[in-house]
Design a protein around this motif. Structure first.
Motif, PDB file in Angstrom:
ATOM      1  N   GLY A  20     -44.604  44.174 -70.215  1.00 32.98           N
ATOM      2  CA  GLY A  20     -45.472  44.745 -71.135  1.00 32.98           C
ATOM      3  C   GLY A  20     -44.731  45.582 -72.644  1.00 32.98           C
ATOM      4  N   LEU A  21     -43.954  43.753 -73.112  1.00 28.56           N
ATOM      5  CA  LEU A  21     -43.146  44.563 -74.659  1.00 28.56           C
ATOM      6  C   LEU A  21     -43.108  43.230 -74.830  1.00 28.56           C
ATOM      7  N   SER A  22     -42.798  43.450 -76.112  1.00 23.08           N
ATOM      8  CA  SER A  22     -43.162  41.933 -77.096  1.00 23.08           C
ATOM      9  C   SER A  22     -42.069  41.249 -77.707  1.00 23.08           C
ATOM     10  N   LEU A  23     -41.962  40.131 -77.739  1.00 21.62           N
ATOM     11  CA  LEU A  23     -41.641  39.137 -77.823  1.00 21.62           C
ATOM     12  C   LEU A  23     -39.777  38.995 -78.797  1.00 21.62           C
ATOM     13  N   ARG A  24     -40.300  40.034 -79.862  1.00 23.17           N
ATOM     14  CA  ARG A  24     -39.475  40.489 -80.576  1.00 23.17           C
ATOM     15  C   ARG A  24     -38.463  41.788 -79.943  1.00 23.17           C
ATOM     16  N   THR A  25     -39.140  42.545 -79.191  1.00 25.93           N
ATOM     17  CA  THR A  25     -38.149  43.743 -78.772  1.00 25.93           C
ATOM     18  C   THR A  25     -37.281  42.845 -77.783  1.00 25.93           C
ATOM     19  N   LEU A  26     -37.800  41.822 -77.332  1.00 20.89           N
ATOM     20  CA  LEU A  26     -36.858  40.737 -76.072  1.00 20.89           C
ATOM     21  C   LEU A  26     -35.771  40.110 -77.268  1.00 20.89           C
ATOM     22  N   ARG A  27     -36.164  39.877 -78.116  1.00 21.12           N
ATOM     23  CA  ARG A  27     -35.469  39.519 -79.061  1.00 21.12           C
ATOM     24  C   ARG A  27     -34.525  39.912 -79.305  1.00 21.12           C
ATOM     25  N   HIS A  28     -34.549  40.945 -79.926  1.00 13.54           N
ATOM     26  CA  HIS A  28     -33.684  42.148 -80.237  1.00 13.54           C
ATOM     27  C   HIS A  28     -32.954  42.505 -79.553  1.00 13.54           C
ATOM     28  N   TRP A  29     -33.311  43.199 -78.233  1.00 13.65           N
ATOM     29  CA  TRP A  29     -32.361  43.403 -77.367  1.00 13.65           C
ATOM     30  C   TRP A  29     -31.268  42.587 -77.241  1.00 13.65           C
ATOM     31  N   ASP A  30     -32.063  40.566 -77.150  1.00 16.70           N
ATOM     32  CA  ASP A  30     -31.022  39.775 -76.579  1.00 16.70           C
ATOM     33  C   ASP A  30     -29.365  39.929 -78.007  1.00 16.70           C
ATOM     34  N   GLU A  31     -29.918  40.445 -79.417  1.00 13.91           N
ATOM     35  CA  GLU A  31     -29.343  40.263 -80.392  1.00 13.91           C
ATOM     36  C   GLU A  31     -27.914  41.121 -80.902  1.00 13.91           C
ATOM     37  N   VAL A  32     -28.552  42.088 -80.390  1.00 15.05           N
ATOM     38  CA  VAL A  32     -27.144  43.718 -79.840  1.00 15.05           C
ATOM     39  C   VAL A  32     -26.946  43.380 -78.546  1.00 15.05           C
ATOM     40  N   GLY A  33     -26.776  42.250 -77.739  1.00 16.29           N
ATOM     41  CA  GLY A  33     -26.507  42.055 -76.542  1.00 16.29           C
ATOM     42  C   GLY A  33     -26.731  43.759 -75.856  1.00 16.29           C
ATOM     43  N   LEU A  34     -28.051  43.844 -75.813  1.00 15.37           N
ATOM     44  CA  LEU A  34     -28.667  44.872 -74.448  1.00 15.37           C
ATOM     45  C   LEU A  34     -28.873  43.999 -73.308  1.00 15.37           C
ATOM     46  N   VAL A  35     -29.563  43.232 -73.364  1.00 15.77           N
ATOM     47  CA  VAL A  35     -30.202  42.417 -72.333  1.00 15.77           C
ATOM     48  C   VAL A  35     -29.796  41.398 -72.312  1.00 15.77           C
ATOM     49  N   THR A  36     -28.983  40.280 -72.039  1.00 11.83           N
ATOM     50  CA  THR A  36     -28.503  38.758 -72.816  1.00 11.83           C
ATOM     51  C   THR A  36     -29.858  37.619 -71.492  1.00 11.83           C
ATOM     52  N   PRO A  37     -30.133  36.587 -71.647  1.00 12.16           N
ATOM     53  CA  PRO A  37     -30.872  36.436 -70.283  1.00 12.16           C
ATOM     54  C   PRO A  37     -29.519  35.250 -69.945  1.00 12.16           C
ATOM     55  N   SER A  38     -29.754  35.284 -68.849  1.00 11.63           N
ATOM     56  CA  SER A  38     -28.823  33.794 -68.009  1.00 11.63           C
ATOM     57  C   SER A  38     -28.483  33.135 -68.376  1.00 11.63           C
ATOM     58  N   GLY A  39     -29.845  32.782 -69.024  1.00  8.43           N
ATOM     59  CA  GLY A  39     -29.144  31.515 -69.557  1.00  8.43           C
ATOM     60  C   GLY A  39     -30.662  30.824 -71.242  1.00  8.43           C
ATOM     61  N   ARG A  40     -30.050  28.797 -71.359  1.00 10.22           N
ATOM     62  CA  ARG A  40     -31.037  28.290 -71.533  1.00 10.22           C
ATOM     63  C   ARG A  40     -31.689  27.821 -71.606  1.00 10.22           C
ATOM     64  N   THR A  41     -33.246  26.938 -72.300  1.00 10.90           N
ATOM     65  CA  THR A  41     -33.139  25.105 -71.376  1.00 10.90           C
ATOM     66  C   THR A  41     -31.872  24.419 -72.679  1.00 10.90           C
ATOM     67  N   ASP A  42     -31.958  22.938 -71.964  1.00 10.58           N
ATOM     68  CA  ASP A  42     -31.942  22.445 -72.965  1.00 10.58           C
ATOM     69  C   ASP A  42     -32.485  22.316 -74.578  1.00 10.58           C
ATOM     70  N   GLY A  43     -33.778  23.473 -74.878  1.00 11.25           N
ATOM     71  CA  GLY A  43     -33.807  22.934 -76.634  1.00 11.25           C
ATOM     72  C   GLY A  43     -34.010  24.700 -76.779  1.00 11.25           C
TER      73      GLY A  43
END
Length: 130
Positions: A20-43
């Motif tokens: 129930g969050l925006s993409l922007r919020t999740l990206r921000h949390w990643d950028e500030v190091g709060l919740v970093t995704p465990s991986g990334r696709t080749d793309g």
């Protein structure tokens, strides 16, 4: 939290919908190091595990209580380390005591929110009586 023994990965859109969050919020949390995704696709698309989603949901629950990003990161660290079986910090502080402090603070902030909701209900009732 996540189902033990399973490990699914989800792209950011599915996680945003689930949490129930925006993409922007999740990206921000990643950028500030709060919740970093465990991986990334080749793309380069973010991939989140069930454990990542659990962390996101914990942060989402902290937001209405007014915790700062630093406080959120600290609690995530405490929860992670307690889940891994640790009990003390490198400096000798007890992780369980830190968790208790967060619990006490959360209860106080929740009580404050409840008082504010009561006042809002009173206002709505007063306005309805005009």
């Amino acid at each position: 939290m996540g189902t033990p023994g399973t490990s699914t990965t989800m792209r950011i859109g599915a996680v945003a919908e689930r949490a129930g969050l925006s993409l922007r919020t999740l990206r921000h949390w990643d950028e500030v190091g709060l919740v970093t995704p465990s991986g990334r696709t080749d793309g380069g698309f973010r991939l989140y595990t069930d454990s990542d989603v659990d962390r996101i949901l914990l942060v989402r629950r902290m937001k209405p209580l007014g915790f700062s990003l630093d406080e959120m990161a600290d609690l995530l660290d405490v929860v992670h380390r307690l889940g891994a079986g640790e009990t003390t910090d490198p400096d000798g502080a007890d992780l369980r005591a830190r968790l208790d402090e967060f619990t006490t603070t959360s209860r106080a902030r929740r009580a404050d929110l409840a008082r504010k909701l009561d006042m809002a209900d009173e206002l709505i009732t007063l306005l309805g009586a005009v």
